[in-house]
Design a protein around this motif. Structure first.
Motif, PDB file in Angstrom:
ATOM      1  N   GLU A  74       0.845  -1.199   0.000  1.00 34.58           N
ATOM      2  CA  GLU A  74       0.000   0.000   0.000  1.00 34.58           C
ATOM      3  C   GLU A  74       0.883   1.253   0.000  1.00 34.58           C
ATOM      4  O   GLU A  74       0.678   2.172  -0.798  1.00 34.58           O
ATOM      5  CB  GLU A  74      -0.923   0.037   1.232  1.00 34.58           C
ATOM      6  N   GLU A 104      -5.005   4.143  -0.833  1.00 38.34           N
ATOM      7  CA  GLU A 104      -3.874   3.266  -0.487  1.00 38.34           C
ATOM      8  C   GLU A 104      -3.292   3.663   0.872  1.00 38.34           C
ATOM      9  O   GLU A 104      -2.867   2.806   1.649  1.00 38.34           O
ATOM     10  CB  GLU A 104      -2.783   3.278  -1.575  1.00 38.34           C
ATOM     11  N   HIS A 107      -5.525   2.095   3.357  1.00 39.39           N
ATOM     12  CA  HIS A 107      -5.302   0.642   3.446  1.00 39.39           C
ATOM     13  C   HIS A 107      -4.024   0.335   4.234  1.00 39.39           C
ATOM     14  O   HIS A 107      -3.969  -0.621   4.998  1.00 39.39           O
ATOM     15  CB  HIS A 107      -5.193   0.015   2.052  1.00 39.39           C
ATOM     16  N   GLU A 189     -10.856  -0.814  -3.717  1.00 41.51           N
ATOM     17  CA  GLU A 189      -9.978  -1.407  -4.741  1.00 41.51           C
ATOM     18  C   GLU A 189     -10.707  -1.596  -6.076  1.00 41.51           C
ATOM     19  O   GLU A 189     -10.094  -1.524  -7.137  1.00 41.51           O
ATOM     20  CB  GLU A 189      -9.421  -2.755  -4.277  1.00 41.51           C
TER      21      GLU A 189
HETATM   22 FE   FE2 Z   1      -4.900  -0.835  -1.562  1.00 37.85          FE
END
Ligand code: FE2
Ligand code: FE2
Length: 285
Positions: A74, A104, A107, A189
């Motif tokens: 990530e 990201e 995440h 995603e």
């Molecule tokens: Fe991701």
């Protein structure tokens, strides 16, 4: 005198076979309502592990290892996308680039929160993750620069799609905090990989009117597809079998890779583009 009535039998504890339909649905790639029980592996039917403290040692080690790799990918992808935040060819693409970077980062934070639950050991990994610069990441796909816009398209179409498979493998897994993080991550995603496919499709169809050319899109596919297939890991990996036995992942590396190829092939064909053979330029088999 009546004979004493025997006490009613206690309700039977759920056993693994009663979860078979849900487990099968997940393995086939479907989704189910969240459940409290472990759905597959050697502890199927038991309650999920809900805290880091109650997780057995072997599982603790594996969760930490999986979350370190997850967080590393990530954070790495933020570094890869960064130069394109203000270079993407059209305004909407710049906005989606910005969204991807924000997603990201979230995440990465999510994976680190799970690591943090594992106390000092988890925190040491987080501290190390935050020092990693471009070129220092664990997986090859995350050490390659986005030299052209076609790299952004192919990366999000191919590499983010592998990420989705990795996340789907954790859906309803035996560690509750990880299982519960999946739905939101998966929906975010989905935007990334749809965006990647749309970049490649526009490039193949409109060429320089949009950006790049069909040939450039094709070259990017040859560059990223092998790295994406490598990301699933070794076909004979013992770790992937252990992850299934512990109820953490629901597919072996090879099962996930085969599903992925079956999904991506018609998408690329529909763009008038081609996938190279699955063994082309591979490093991890
Ligand atoms: Fe991701
Ligand atoms: Fe992504």
């Amino acid at each position: 005198m009546h004979a004493p009535v025997p006490p009613a039998a206690a309700p039977a504890l759920p056993t693994a076979p009663s979860y078979a339909p849900a487990s099968e649905a997940l393995k086939a790639g479907g989704t189910i309502e969240p459940v409290r029980e472990i759905l597959w592996g050697s502890s199927a039917g038991m309650r999920k592990y809900e805290t880091a403290q109650e997780v057995p040692e072997e599982m603790r080690k594996l969760i930490i290892r999986l979350m370190v790799v997850q967080a590393d990918t990530e954070f790495a992808s933020i570094q890869q996308h960064r130069p394109w935040l203000d270079q993407a060819p059209v305004l909407e693409d710049r906005w989606i680039e910005a969204r991807i970077v924000a997603d990201e980062a979230r995440h990465g934070l999510q994976a680190c929160r799970i690591l943090r639950d594992f106390g000092e050991e988890g925190q040491r990994y987080i501290d190390d993750l935050l020092t990693k610069r471009e070129g220092e990441h664990k997986l090859d796909a995350f050490n390659m620069k986005f030299d052209r816009w076609s790299d952004v398209g192919a990366f999000t179409c191919f590499v983010d799609r592998v990420g989705v498979y990795q996340l789907r493998a954790f859906q309803e897994c035996s560690y509750g905090p990880l299982a519960r993080a999946m739905p939101l991550m998966l929906s975010e995603e989905q935007l990334h990989l749809n965006f990647g496919a749309s970049v490649l499709r526009r490039m193949a169809k409109d060429g320089p009117k949009y950006a790049g050319s069909k040939e450039e899109a094709q070259a990017a596919i040859r560059k990223w597809y092998p790295r994406a297939l490598d990301m699933f890991g070794h076909s004979q990996s013992e770790t992937s079998r252990l992850a299934i036995d512990l109820g953490l992942k629901r597919w072996t590396n090879e099962e996930a890779r085969e599903r992925y190829i079956a999904e991506i092939a018609p998408i690329i064909r529909s763009m008038g583009l081609e996938l190279p053979p699955a063994d082309f330029d591979r490093r991890i088999l």
